[in-house]
Design an enzyme around this catalytic site. Structure first.
Site, PDB file in Angstrom:
ATOM      1  N   GLU A   5      -5.637  -8.364  -1.095  1.00 40.72           N
ATOM      2  CA  GLU A   5      -6.334  -8.203   0.183  1.00 40.72           C
ATOM      3  C   GLU A   5      -7.805  -7.889  -0.088  1.00 40.72           C
ATOM      4  O   GLU A   5      -8.096  -6.980  -0.865  1.00 40.72           O
ATOM      5  CB  GLU A   5      -5.763  -7.051   1.027  1.00 40.72           C
ATOM      6  N   GLU A  54       0.825  -1.228   0.000  1.00 40.30           N
ATOM      7  CA  GLU A  54       0.000   0.000   0.000  1.00 40.30           C
ATOM      8  C   GLU A  54       0.852   1.268   0.000  1.00 40.30           C
ATOM      9  O   GLU A  54       0.693   2.164   0.826  1.00 40.30           O
ATOM     10  CB  GLU A  54      -0.967  -0.017   1.178  1.00 40.30           C
TER      11      GLU A  54
HETATM   12  C1  BGP Z   1      -4.572  -2.925   4.893  1.00 39.50           C
HETATM   13  C2  BGP Z   1      -3.228  -3.528   5.303  1.00 39.50           C
HETATM   14  C3  BGP Z   1      -3.349  -4.870   5.961  1.00 39.50           C
HETATM   15  C4  BGP Z   1      -4.556  -4.983   6.875  1.00 39.50           C
HETATM   16  C5  BGP Z   1      -5.813  -4.424   6.218  1.00 39.50           C
HETATM   17  C6  BGP Z   1      -7.022  -4.472   7.124  1.00 39.50           C
HETATM   18  O1  BGP Z   1      -4.413  -1.557   4.807  1.00 39.50           O
HETATM   19  O2  BGP Z   1      -2.392  -3.701   4.169  1.00 39.50           O
HETATM   20  O3  BGP Z   1      -2.138  -5.084   6.659  1.00 39.50           O
HETATM   21  O4  BGP Z   1      -4.278  -4.392   8.068  1.00 39.50           O
HETATM   22  O5  BGP Z   1      -5.591  -3.094   5.820  1.00 39.50           O
HETATM   23  O6  BGP Z   1      -7.082  -3.291   7.884  1.00 39.50           O
HETATM   24  P1  BGP Z   1      -7.033  -3.326   9.462  1.00 39.50           P
HETATM   25  O7  BGP Z   1      -6.091  -4.424   9.830  1.00 39.50           O
HETATM   26  O8  BGP Z   1      -6.579  -1.990   9.844  1.00 39.50           O
HETATM   27  O9  BGP Z   1      -8.445  -3.629   9.926  1.00 39.50           O
END
Ligand code: BGP
Length: 485
Positions: free
Chosen positions: A384, A181
């Protein structure tokens, strides 16, 4: 025979994803140095995580110190991934496990050996590891000593790290992603755990309205260095092994105008540009978008760029695009939205949302897939996609995560539509393969996994693994190559 556009390609890469700092734990063993997330306390959806200089476990809890203990249980986890039928497993290497201080002369042998065992275990089950080089895990020393990515020296240090791991795992890893990201660098939220610029407020979220012009400038300078490093690594990877492919990885931001007012529509277009294409154009086209200079002027950003950087951009164009997709947001002219606190944008009143307020929008995924493919015409992998939820384990040890099955089903249907549209979507790893720590809040109870881990927000529990209903459902999806949903 005409390609049947309404099915997933026969070699579609189904799998699941994790990130080292959110799953491994073992934060200070086997020669590993501190990473920036090891200094991040836990928070919740209303309180940001804090970055503490000293690690003070008498006052704070640091979730990355535990993760879901995958460092200890990786063999069991990979066996479960194989049982689910994964073709690929997207995971990350913890930079500070390889170069504990980031600027060490030699790599940490024990760190190299750990990941070799993980990749070999994956391959022994026919699972291809897809590896993110850095996923919010900058070595803490680089933040302290160099000021993070705003220091141009980080480019050489990252290229050295990348050369080490690409060479070390030649023949084991065929697909690499450079930065997780990377486009968070255009906004304040989340950037600090990538850029290593410790904000004055000492937390990982800071609203740009509180940031000085210098801090905004530093953030874009850091992002420029990250983009140069990413481009250099793409070229380096191809020189080490021409069979390797390297992708960019961005957070897939999707913006709808909050109304049909022309100024709101224009704002949504600008938000799509700065939140996605500012970085993606550099990595997929080898240059900043045409509007970048005006953006820098309007925001008093003065970057230090050397001519060599533009040559690196041109020579470091990625082979594929990977991105995360969770939600969509709305744009409104003159609406300040720069951090998680303002939800990256305005919440769409017409969409349902998760328990953490993230909108549920599978149509947005089909739209974004078409947007990205239309702009770059490169193969796409969704690395993701998933839903954080308060999953409960029943007396009989079942976990009925219906919400997750519904969410994934709708989004996989949207993927199928995008493939019918003609989008070259080649893979999908749901977030997450197994319950891990939430990056934004540090909570473990914000569960994303197909596999439940018996642990709470403070490291208590057996850490035993349990297959959720979604595990069995996803297994069938993979077995039928997306036909049985
Ligand atoms: C994305 C990241 C992941 C994961 C995901 C879910 O931004 O790349 O690492 O964290 O978000 O978000 P969160 O874990 O903040 O709920």
């Amino acid at each position: 025979m005409k390609k049947k556009l309404n099915e997933f390609p026969p070699n579609f890469l189904w799998g699941g994803a994790t990130a080292a700092t959110q799953c491994e734990g073992a934060w200070n063993v086997a020669g590993k140095g501190d990473s920036i997330l090891d200094h991040c306390t836990n928070g919740d959806k209303n309180h940001p995580r804090l970055i503490t200089n000293e690690i003070d476990t008498s006052r704070y809890f640091y979730p990355s110190h535990y993760g879901c203990k995958q460092y200890e249980y990786y063999e069991e986890d990979i066996k479960l991934f194989a049982e689910a039928g994964f073709k690929i497993y997207r995971l990350s290497i913890n930079w500070s496990r390889i170069y504990p201080n980031g600027d060490d002369d030699l790599p940490n042998f024990e760190g190299l050996e750990y990941y070799r065992k993980v990749f070999e275990k994956c391959l022994s089950f026919g699972i291809e590891p897809v590896v993110t080089m850095t996923h919010y895990d900058m070595p803490w020393n680089l933040a302290l000593k160099y000021g993070g990515w705003k220091n141009r020296k980080l480019i050489d240090l990252f290229v050295k790290y990348a050369k080490t791991i690409i060479t070390e795992y030649k023949g084991l890893v065929k697909r690499w992603l450079t930065f997780n990201e990377i486009n968070f660098g255009t906004v304040s939220y989340g950037e600090y755990v990538t850029s290593g610029i410790i904000p004055k407020k000492g937390c990982i979220i800071m609203d740009d309205s509180e940031a000085t012009l210098d801090e905004v400038n530093d953030r874009f300078q850091a992002l420029h260095h990250e983009l140069v490093a990413s481009a250099k690594v793409v070229k380096l990877a191809h020189s080490i092994d021409p069979s390797i492919s390297v992708g960019c990885m961005v957070c897939g931001f999707a913006y709808y105008p909050i109304s049909c007012k022309p100024e709101d529509i224009a704002q949504a277009q600008r938000d799509m540009e700065i939140w996605n294409y500012y970085c993606m154009d550099v990595m997929c086209k080898g240059k900043y978008p045409y509007w970048a200079e005006r953006y820098w002027d309007d925001h008093h950003i003065k970057l230090t760029i050397v001519d060599e950087d533009f040559k690196d951009f041109k020579e470091g164009i990625v082979d594929f695009v990977s991105f995360s997709y969770y939600r969509t947001d709305c744009s409104q002219a003159n609406q300040q939205k720069l951090t998680e606190k303002t939800n990256f944008g305005l919440k769409n009143p017409l969409l349902d949302a998760t328990q953490w307020g993230w909108t549920i929008d599978p149509d947005g995924l089909r739209w974004l897939l078409n947007e990205f493919y239309n702009r770059y015409e490169k193969p796409l992998i969704i690395v993701e996609n998933g839903i954080g939820a308060y999953d409960q384990k029943e007396e009989d040890e079942a976990i009925h995560d219906f919400e997750r099955i519904e969410y994934l089903k709708k989004h996989i249907k949207a993927m199928k539509e995008a493939i019918r549209d003609g989008v070259d979507l080649i893979g999908y790893t749901c977030w997450s393969a197994i319950d891990i720590v939430s990056a934004s809040t540090g909570e473990f109870k914000k569960r994303y996994g197909l596999i439940y881990v018996d642990a709470d927000d403070y490291g208590h529990g057996s850490y035993k693994r349990y297959k959720k209903d979604s595990f069995f459902w996803y297994k069938k999806v993979i077995e039928s190559n997306g036909e049985i949903l």
